[in-house]
Design an enzyme around this catalytic site. Structure first.
Site, PDB file in Angstrom:
ATOM      1  N   HIS A 143      36.309  38.945  30.807  1.00  0.00           N
ATOM      2  CA  HIS A 143      37.259  38.544  29.751  1.00  0.00           C
ATOM      3  C   HIS A 143      37.976  37.231  30.072  1.00  0.00           C
ATOM      4  O   HIS A 143      38.595  36.645  29.194  1.00  0.00           O
ATOM      5  CB  HIS A 143      38.326  39.628  29.533  1.00  0.00           C
ATOM      6  CG  HIS A 143      37.778  40.866  28.904  1.00  0.00           C
ATOM      7  ND1 HIS A 143      36.983  40.839  27.787  1.00  0.00           N
ATOM      8  CD2 HIS A 143      37.900  42.183  29.247  1.00  0.00           C
ATOM      9  CE1 HIS A 143      36.629  42.085  27.466  1.00  0.00           C
ATOM     10  NE2 HIS A 143      37.169  42.916  28.335  1.00  0.00           N
ATOM     11  N   ASP A 180      28.904  45.444  29.635  1.00  0.00           N
ATOM     12  CA  ASP A 180      30.233  46.052  29.528  1.00  0.00           C
ATOM     13  C   ASP A 180      30.495  46.313  28.038  1.00  0.00           C
ATOM     14  O   ASP A 180      30.078  45.527  27.186  1.00  0.00           O
ATOM     15  CB  ASP A 180      31.281  45.080  30.082  1.00  0.00           C
ATOM     16  CG  ASP A 180      32.680  45.666  30.100  1.00  0.00           C
ATOM     17  OD1 ASP A 180      33.154  46.016  31.191  1.00  0.00           O
ATOM     18  OD2 ASP A 180      33.311  45.763  29.013  1.00  0.00           O
ATOM     19  N   ASP A 268      31.868  51.089  30.857  1.00  0.00           N
ATOM     20  CA  ASP A 268      32.807  51.628  29.876  1.00  0.00           C
ATOM     21  C   ASP A 268      32.136  51.927  28.535  1.00  0.00           C
ATOM     22  O   ASP A 268      32.806  52.365  27.595  1.00  0.00           O
ATOM     23  CB  ASP A 268      34.037  50.733  29.713  1.00  0.00           C
ATOM     24  CG  ASP A 268      33.721  49.257  29.780  1.00  0.00           C
ATOM     25  OD1 ASP A 268      32.534  48.900  29.738  1.00  0.00           O
ATOM     26  OD2 ASP A 268      34.677  48.468  29.872  1.00  0.00           O
TER      27      ASP A 268
HETATM   28 ZN    ZN Z   1      35.113  46.557  29.410  1.00  0.00          ZN
END
Ligand code: ZN
Length: 369
Positions: A143, A180, A268
């Site tokens: 991120h 992810d 995740d």
């Molecule tokens: Zn994530």
């Protein structure tokens, strides 16, 4: 040849504070809790399962070395590292900038070891000391854009490693495949105008960050066409991810012909994760790993580096991660104890909306050269 593996004890010491996600606040009636959603125990438990399963005997441990300022500044503005130095020096550390990314006192050392772990594994794979490997680093990275920290990510580890591969090791083409469950916005930002790093993100549509991750985000200038987003509808499981891998990721990698594949390996998208709504099981991650490892053999002599991203289920992440490690070593050690319970919940059937989402992303592959 041997399979590299990176873990450092300090990865398990990342101090995420007393908040649950944002900081605890009496005024806002946000109660303190000892287990932040991104608490490092989840990653440490993965490492301990790697040890207890016997997989370590089939892996070659690689020592992480702290990334240098030069390494970090290849992909981030210099002010970012300066800010992290300042926050890390505070008596209790603090918020790294977005209200959820905590950097404890001295935490900069851990973040630099995380980026440096990705570099070391990449270096050894490219130089042929190991054939491939898994960097179980923490904190995660995808991120973090050029400008700073975001979403539990301090430095963009996969991008730091890709930039090192490009500028120090002399590779011309690197691919970053990010599975992810959240959009790899930071990686997209860093390589937005650069066709020398193909960035592919598979993610739950509009899960995080807000308003990003559409198929229409394709890069600009020379980089146009070299950023590929595959946003999947919530609820997608093993079938949706397998279809996306077969229809988009593998054809894109064959078209691009990278010299190295870096996988942003978050867990995740798992069916037990608290921060998303997808339904992938350990068997699903095993299939993704098998497919991309085989693809790496076809396009880049097997040079593939897995770098840990997110994943927030302390219960289930270790088994998802172990399945990927087992595909690297090709040695089965521990069966997923949750499998019988989880496979009754669905996720192995491809739904129409999932097929349509993947098919529309697949149309963009033809522009990759
Ligand atoms: Zn994530």
């Amino acid at each position: 040849m041997s399979i590299g593996y990176v873990w450092n004890t300090l990865y398990g010491w990342m101090d995420t504070g007393t908040g649950s996600m944002m900081g605890a606040s009496v005024g806002a009636r946000l109660q303190p809790i000892t287990h932040h959603l991104a608490h490092p125990d989840t990653k440490r438990r993965f490492h301990e399962l790697v040890c207890a399963s016997g997989q370590l005997e089939h892996l070659r441990s690689i020592q992480a070395i702290k990334a240098t300022a030069e390494d970090i500044n290849r992909v981030h503005v210099p002010e970012h590292l300066q800010n992290m130095q300042r926050i890390s020096a505070l008596p209790a550390g603090g918020d790294a900038g977005d209200g959820v990314t905590m950097l404890g006192n001295g935490g900069l050392e851990i973040a630099l070891l995380s980026a440096g772990g990705a570099i070391e594994l990449t270096r050894k794979v490219v130089q042929g000391e190991v054939s491939s490997g898994y960097a179980l680093v923490n904190p995660p990275g995808h991120h973090a854009p050029r400008q700073g920290a975001l979403g539990f990510c301090v430095f963009n580890n996969t991008s730091v490693a890709a930039a090192y591969a490009r500028e120090v090791l002399g590779l011309k083409r690197v691919a970053i495949v990010d599975w992810d469950v959240h959009h790899g916005n930071g990686t997209q930002d860093i390589w937005w105008q650069d066709p020398s790093v193909l960035t592919i993100s598979l993610h739950q549509h509009l899960c995080y960050p807000a308003n990003l991750g559409y198929t229409t985000e394709r890069g600009e200038g020379d980089g146009h066409g070299y950023n590929l987003n595959v946003p999947l509808p919530p609820g997608g499981g093993n079938a949706a991810y397998r279809y996306a891998m077969e229809k988009v990721v593998v054809p894109a990698l064959h078209a691009y012909q990278p010299e190295l594949i870096i996988v942003g390996s978050g867990f995740d998208a798992s069916i037990m994760d608290p921060l998303a709504r997808m339904m992938v099981t350990a068997a699903g991650f095993r299939n993704l790993a098998r497919t991309i490892i085989d693809c790496a053999k076809d396009v880049c002599e097997g040079r593939i580096v897995f770098v840990q991203e997110g994943g927030y289920s302390p219960h289930y992440l270790p088994f998802c991660g172990l399945a990927v490690i087992e595909e690297l070593t090709q040695v089965r050690t521990v069966a997923d104890p949750f499998n019988d319970f989880l496979t009754t919940m669905g996720g192995d059937e491809l739904l129409t909306a999932e097929r349509e989402a993947v098919d529309s992303a697949a149309k963009l592959v033809r522009d990759i050269r």
